[in-house]
Design an enzyme around this catalytic site. Sequence first.
Site, PDB file in Angstrom:
ATOM      1  N   GLU A  61      -0.676   4.513  -0.369  1.00 42.36           N
ATOM      2  CA  GLU A  61      -1.425   6.369  -0.392  1.00 42.36           C
ATOM      3  C   GLU A  61      -0.395   7.555  -0.130  1.00 42.36           C
ATOM      4  OE1 GLU A  61      -5.026   6.288   1.849  1.00 42.36           O
ATOM      5  OE2 GLU A  61      -6.025   4.558   0.801  1.00 42.36           O
ATOM      6  N   ARG A  63      -1.420  -1.120 -18.396  1.00 39.62           N
ATOM      7  CA  ARG A  63      -2.651  -0.465 -18.369  1.00 39.62           C
ATOM      8  C   ARG A  63      -2.725   0.290 -17.531  1.00 39.62           C
ATOM      9  NH1 ARG A  63      -5.521  -2.631 -21.882  1.00 39.62           N
ATOM     10  NH2 ARG A  63      -7.455  -1.010 -20.977  1.00 39.62           N
ATOM     11  N   LYS A  85      -1.881   2.548 -24.162  1.00 34.91           N
ATOM     12  CA  LYS A  85      -2.671   2.794 -26.386  1.00 34.91           C
ATOM     13  C   LYS A  85      -1.250   3.214 -26.855  1.00 34.91           C
ATOM     14  CE  LYS A  85      -6.696   5.121 -25.106  1.00 34.91           C
ATOM     15  NZ  LYS A  85      -7.824   3.780 -24.711  1.00 34.91           N
ATOM     16  N   TYR A 132       0.647  -1.686   0.222  1.00 36.24           N
ATOM     17  CA  TYR A 132      -0.186  -0.121  -0.247  1.00 36.24           C
ATOM     18  C   TYR A 132       0.962   1.292  -0.031  1.00 36.24           C
ATOM     19  CZ  TYR A 132      -5.670  -0.461   0.176  1.00 36.24           C
ATOM     20  OH  TYR A 132      -6.531  -0.555   0.304  1.00 36.24           O
ATOM     21  N   THR A 151      -3.346   7.525 -21.097  1.00 40.33           N
ATOM     22  CA  THR A 151      -3.540   6.288 -20.931  1.00 40.33           C
ATOM     23  C   THR A 151      -1.777   5.627 -21.179  1.00 40.33           C
ATOM     24  OG1 THR A 151      -3.637   5.452 -23.162  1.00 40.33           O
ATOM     25  CG2 THR A 151      -5.459   5.727 -21.506  1.00 40.33           C
ATOM     26  N   ASP A 182      -6.182  15.736 -23.590  1.00 37.87           N
ATOM     27  CA  ASP A 182      -6.280  13.619 -22.931  1.00 37.87           C
ATOM     28  C   ASP A 182      -5.688  13.526 -24.399  1.00 37.87           C
ATOM     29  OD1 ASP A 182      -6.539  11.201 -23.309  1.00 37.87           O
ATOM     30  OD2 ASP A 182      -9.237  11.442 -22.713  1.00 37.87           O
TER      31      ASP A 182
HETATM   32  N1  PLP Z   1      -9.461   9.167 -22.729  1.00 39.92           N
HETATM   33  C1  PLP Z   1      -9.097   8.937 -23.882  1.00 39.92           C
HETATM   34  C2  PLP Z   1      -9.570   9.689 -24.905  1.00 39.92           C
HETATM   35  C3  PLP Z   1      -9.896   7.017 -24.213  1.00 39.92           C
HETATM   36  O1  PLP Z   1     -10.357   7.475 -25.514  1.00 39.92           O
HETATM   37  C4  PLP Z   1      -9.867   6.043 -23.908  1.00 39.92           C
HETATM   38  C5  PLP Z   1      -9.931   4.667 -23.789  1.00 39.92           C
HETATM   39  O2  PLP Z   1     -10.415   4.765 -24.620  1.00 39.92           O
HETATM   40  C6  PLP Z   1      -9.801   7.023 -21.979  1.00 39.92           C
HETATM   41  C7  PLP Z   1      -9.340   8.128 -21.739  1.00 39.92           C
HETATM   42  C8  PLP Z   1     -10.047   5.814 -20.676  1.00 39.92           C
HETATM   43  O3  PLP Z   1      -8.652   5.466 -20.912  1.00 39.92           O
HETATM   44  P1  PLP Z   1      -8.985   3.813 -20.230  1.00 39.92           P
HETATM   45  O4  PLP Z   1      -9.688   2.419 -20.468  1.00 39.92           O
HETATM   46  O5  PLP Z   1      -7.264   3.442 -19.327  1.00 39.92           O
HETATM   47  O6  PLP Z   1      -9.395   4.730 -18.592  1.00 39.92           O
END
Ligand code: PLP
Length: 486
Positions: free
Chosen positions: A74, A287, A281, A72, A278, A249
């Site tokens: 945190e 992940r 990808k 853990y 993320t 994002d």
């Molecule tokens: N943001 C975007 C632009 C995404 O395409 C995705 C997932 O496909 C996410 C966030 C969410 O990612 P996760 O599945 O790791 O939560």
Amino acid sequence: MSERPSTIAAPSLESEAWNAALGVVESVEPSVAAAIRAELRDQRESLKLIASENYASPAVLLAMGNWLSDKYAEGTVGRRMYAGCRNVDTVERLAAEHARALFGADHAYAQPHSGIDANLVAYWAVLASRVESPRLTAMAAAHVDELDDEQWATLRHELGDQRMIGMSLGAGGHLTHGFRRNISGKMFDQRSYGTDPETGLLEYSAVRDLARSFRPLIIVAGYSAYPRLVNFATMREIADEVGAVLLVDMAHFAGLVAGGVLTGDFDPVPHAQIVTSTTHKSLRGPRGGLVLCEAALAEHVDRGCPMVLGGPLPHVMAAKAVALAEARRPEFRDYARSVVDNARALADGLLSRGARLVTGGTDNHLVLLDTTPYGLTGRQAEAALLDAGIVTNRNSIPADPNGPWYTSGVRLGTPALTTRGLGGAEMDEIADMIVAVLRATTPAPASGAGTSKAQYRLEDDVASAVASRARELLAPHPLYPSVTLE
Ligand code: PLP
């Protein structure tokens, strides 16, 4: 870490590691070991065009399966709620350092468990730092657990009134950009910007008009299914004009930023106050999620756990550190360039065979194919392609007549097949296979009247011919060539 790139490590080492590990799992729960073995077989045999998936290196995968998982932790590096976190500190610090260096960010937070979590951390950080009342700012930032019920109700109410704008789902935005099926749609009053109905391209003037009239606290840029580049310098100008925070994002295209394909106005990091991602990808890591931000937001971002995150996953942060170290190597730049070249080759191959693509092509790692000219919904096309050994996912297209469940498109991405080593000639061949399948597919009658949006018929001989072409294409590009399972 090994001096050698992990992808070309000696076969015997990795085979030994996995065979031994699976033997241990098997001795307790044989079915789990069997499912893991079967997953490798399935992945080896499929032509994976899912734009959000990839194959992490053996070093990344192996960094996750160990006793770091037992801790853990945190809090943040050096400030934990638990004792005994010195090794977790090491891996979290490394992951953050690699991320900062790779992306040129002031600050990096490596704890988010996923992209959704990264966005929640970022939204909270912006709310905590930017709500207009200084009293609320202080309450949100520092003293949440000391508030009485009335103060807490006020805080929740006023934070919940904040506004955000993001790309519409139809244009390629993501649920976490303020839509109802995600908590972000309940935290924020959201309005969407879309794309030009004729060209499918993002209309910056419409974003500006919306920002001027709606006065959002946050402008979210970034997407899941937009096949072109976004000019983040322009998005920041718009944000500055209305006093909003620009949040990008980059979950989908982080690998292209890391690999130096998206630079200047198209690199979000110098332009946005806060960037989420993320790691699994196009970045080809485990992940997980990541937040990058300017120094002023760092203390708020670092409150992600326990504000919106459960305890950190130290084993995954270790794997993030390995993946980010890999992404800093020169060969990752070649990879990122090839991802985009392959997407372009795939798009050109489809266009030359008469396919209709949203925006007419691609500048990034994905292609959005309109399935309506074949008389198919996205769902029918996705299922027929899968029958022929091609794994894609259905996706809405702008102004989609079939809604988000059946859709009228399939999204195709090249990060995974590029990792396997496929190139432009193979992409052209895949385009030919996709078009052959779609032309050989027809909607089947529904059980009631009319045709179903889900049922279809694919000519058997086409399905088997394409499936065998897929196997032939993949044969010279084995997945995890260094791993032979017993
Ligand atoms: N943001 C975007 C632009 C995404 O395409 C995705 C997932 O496909 C996410 C966030 C969410 O990612 P996760 O599945 O790791 O939560």
